[in-house]
Write a protein that holds these residues in place. Structure first.
Motif, short mmCIF file in Angstrom:
data_model
loop_
_atom_site.label_atom_id
_atom_site.label_comp_id
_atom_site.label_asym_id
_atom_site.label_seq_id
_atom_site.Cartn_x
_atom_site.Cartn_y
_atom_site.Cartn_z
N LYS A 210 6.50 8.57 11.81
CA LYS A 210 6.40 7.50 12.81
C LYS A 210 5.19 6.62 12.52
O LYS A 210 5.26 5.39 12.63
CB LYS A 210 6.33 8.09 14.21
N VAL A 211 4.06 7.22 12.19
CA VAL A 211 2.86 6.46 11.85
C VAL A 211 3.10 5.66 10.57
O VAL A 211 2.74 4.47 10.47
CB VAL A 211 1.64 7.39 11.69
N GLN A 213 5.93 4.58 9.31
CA GLN A 213 6.85 3.48 9.58
C GLN A 213 6.17 2.37 10.39
O GLN A 213 6.31 1.18 10.08
CB GLN A 213 8.08 3.99 10.32
N LYS A 214 5.42 2.77 11.40
CA LYS A 214 4.80 1.78 12.29
C LYS A 214 3.76 0.94 11.56
O LYS A 214 3.72 -0.29 11.68
CB LYS A 214 4.16 2.49 13.49
N GLU A 215 2.90 1.61 10.77
CA GLU A 215 1.79 0.89 10.15
C GLU A 215 2.25 0.04 8.96
O GLU A 215 1.81 -1.09 8.80
CB GLU A 215 0.69 1.87 9.75
N GLY A 218 4.93 -2.53 10.29
CA GLY A 218 4.38 -3.48 11.23
C GLY A 218 3.59 -4.61 10.59
O GLY A 218 3.21 -5.57 11.26
N ARG A 224 2.18 -6.79 3.61
CA ARG A 224 2.77 -5.55 3.11
C ARG A 224 2.90 -5.60 1.58
O ARG A 224 2.59 -4.63 0.89
CB ARG A 224 4.13 -5.33 3.76
N ASN A 235 12.00 2.22 7.05
CA ASN A 235 12.65 2.37 8.36
C ASN A 235 12.59 3.84 8.77
O ASN A 235 11.82 4.60 8.19
CB ASN A 235 14.08 1.81 8.34
N GLY A 236 13.39 4.24 9.72
CA GLY A 236 13.30 5.61 10.21
C GLY A 236 13.87 6.65 9.27
O GLY A 236 13.63 7.85 9.45
#
Length: 493
Positions: A210-211, A213-215, A218, A224, A235-236
């Motif tokens: 989750k971290v 993917q988010k960082e 985002g 990026r 993605n997930g």
């Protein structure tokens, strides 16, 4: 069956009544040499269509690239409009994979076991002799029998109507005197025979996806790409790109190279990466394979330290074991009745004898001489003909999976597992349908049309009437020759 029952079957859509399959272990209809999953799709389909099938595996453990090599980052082929090209049984695998129902190694093993269920297998065999005859009027030879030594040292002989090369080191076809298809040495100007690198899969735990993917996800696209490299995406389920992370790693040995990362979320804090290239592995040499695996395990312990420092969410990552085998991308392949060219792939050419509708970019992974590899372009979609899976000069030898008849450049796309998995399943169905009435190598366009209709009706696999975008429209003959040689990429429009 062809010439007798297929037309009638189609008109009424009745399924043929088949007796229960009785496997004669000495005289099966089909013998599959090796246990890579692409050939297992063929074996399963042929058995379901009523044929007697046996697997003889030179490896001591079954499953090859997928199961033993744990190459569980599944590449899905899409057409120009983003539509998936998956069909048949392999689509079921991808559907379960994308839903998170098949993600762990034991789940892949269960899926593999379901395909091979009921098909006799002997593992750890060594082929010692092949009896061949001059077969058809065209002069093609045929294999009459194969003698092999079992793991315990016993000598056995099998006879069969068809033989399938399904290993990653040409255990059967290397012994048949066929001509080798020139390899990637022709693209990268290597000094001798050359092959795309193998890989050892990297397994980790303690990853906070989750971290991650988010960082990474985002960030703005520009930020990026500046930090992680072009074409980076998370993605997930998976991540790819991250070329700057690979480029920043300095391997401990000169036969290793960390390229851009293909990462799959294995759930529960586990992740798997396809990125660590191993050069100069000879899959036909057990010592070469053993040494590459041992060194790869040592390198994995160093890579994780690099990832902890470079990737958010990976600060507590640890090695989560090691695969028992390698992902072998490329080895010797031998001439088939038709050899796919890059121009076939990029023009979206279809064939009367299609056994797969394929896709995926022409992706040539690196060699020791050119570690970053190259890409010639991405097709819309294209047909893979039955002739590209029939060994030239033989009436009863089929090649499966990564043994497909494709030029060094076209192989960059054709090699992708879903492409040849569908072909394997379709060929297995065809074998069951023609039975003893016709030879696979002598099927006509009319026969194939009937078979395509049957396969669409019963299995919902569409192989005929498919249109593709021609990416090579307007190219000159000189430019097409360069594309086929790998010295030119297609122009971006």
């Amino acid at each position: 069956m062809i010439g007798i029952g297929v037309a009638g079957l189609l008109s009424g859509c009745e399924e043929k009544s088949k007796p229960a399959v009785v496997v004669n272990p000495d005289k099966p209809d089909v013998v599959v040499i090796g246990s890579e999953i692409e050939g297992i799709y063929l074996a399963r389909a042929a058995a379901d269509e009523g044929l007697s099938v046996v697997i003889l595996d030179p490896r001591e453990k079954q499953g090859g690239q997928l199961i033993q090599g744990e190459m569980l980052y599944l590449d899905e082929p899409f057409d120009e409009k983003g539509k998936s090209l998956l069909q048949g049984r392999v689509k079921e695998l991808f559907d379960e994979y994308k839903d998170g129902k098949i993600r762990k190694p034991e789940q892949f093993q269960a899926y593999y076991n379901s395909l091979a269920e009921g098909i006799p297998v002997e593992s750890g065999i060594t082929i010692t002799d092949i009896e061949r005859t001059n077969g058809t009027e065209s002069g093609s030879r045929s294999i009459q029998s194969v003698t092999y030594k079992t793991k315990s040292g016993e000598m056995k002989t099998k006879t069969a109507k068809y033989w399938v090369e399904n290993t990653d080191f040409t255990a059967l076809t290397s012994k048949l005197g066929a001509a080798r298809i020139p390899g990637v040495e022709t693209v990268f100007n290597s000094p001798g025979r050359d092959y795309m690198a193998s890989s050892i899969m990297l397994k980790f735990k303690g990853v906070d996806w989750k971290v991650f993917q988010k960082e990474v996800g985002g960030m703005s696209k520009a930020e990026r790409e500046s930090v992680y490299g072009g074409n980076t995406y998370v993605n997930g389920t998976f991540a790819y790109g991250l070329g700057n992370i690979g480029a920043a790693y300095k391997p401990s040995r000169d036969n290793f190279f960390l390229r851009g990362l293909n990462v799959v979320n294995m759930l529960d804090g586990e992740a798997l990466i396809n990125a660590l290239l191993v050069f100069n592995v000879d899959p036909a040499n057990p010592e070469s394979v053993r040494q590459a695996i041992e060194q790869g395990r040592q390198e994995s312990d160093l890579v994780v330290q690099h990832l902890r420092q470079k990737l958010p969410g990976w600060e507590k990552a640890e090695v989560n074991g090691y695969p028992e085998y390698l992902y072998i991308r490329d080895y010797d392949r031998y001439e088939t009745q038709y050899i796919l060219q890059a121009s076939d792939v990029l023009s979206g050419r279809m064939h009367d004898d299609n056994v797969s509708i394929a896709g995926y970019a022409i992706d040539l992974q690196g060699t020791r001489h050119s570690p970053w590899g190259t890409s010639t372009g991405k097709p819309d979609k294209y047909g893979m003909p039955l002739r590209s899976f029939l060994l030239k000069g033989y009436s009863n030898v089929i090649v499966a999976g990564k043994n497909v008849g494709a030029s060094a450049v076209a192989y960059g796309s054709a090699r992708i597992q879903p492409n040849t998995s569908l072909a394997g399943e379709v060929i297995g169905i065809i074998l069951g349908q023609i039975g003893s009435e016709k030879e696979l190598a002598s099927l006509t366009a009319e026969d194939m049309s009937e078979l395509h209709a049957y396969i669409k009706k019963k299995y919902d696999i569409k192989l005929a009437g498919v249109k593709a975008v021609n990416k090579l429209e307007g190219y000159t003959e000189e430019e097409l020759a360069k594309i086929n040689a790998g010295s030119m990429s297609i122009k971006k429009k």
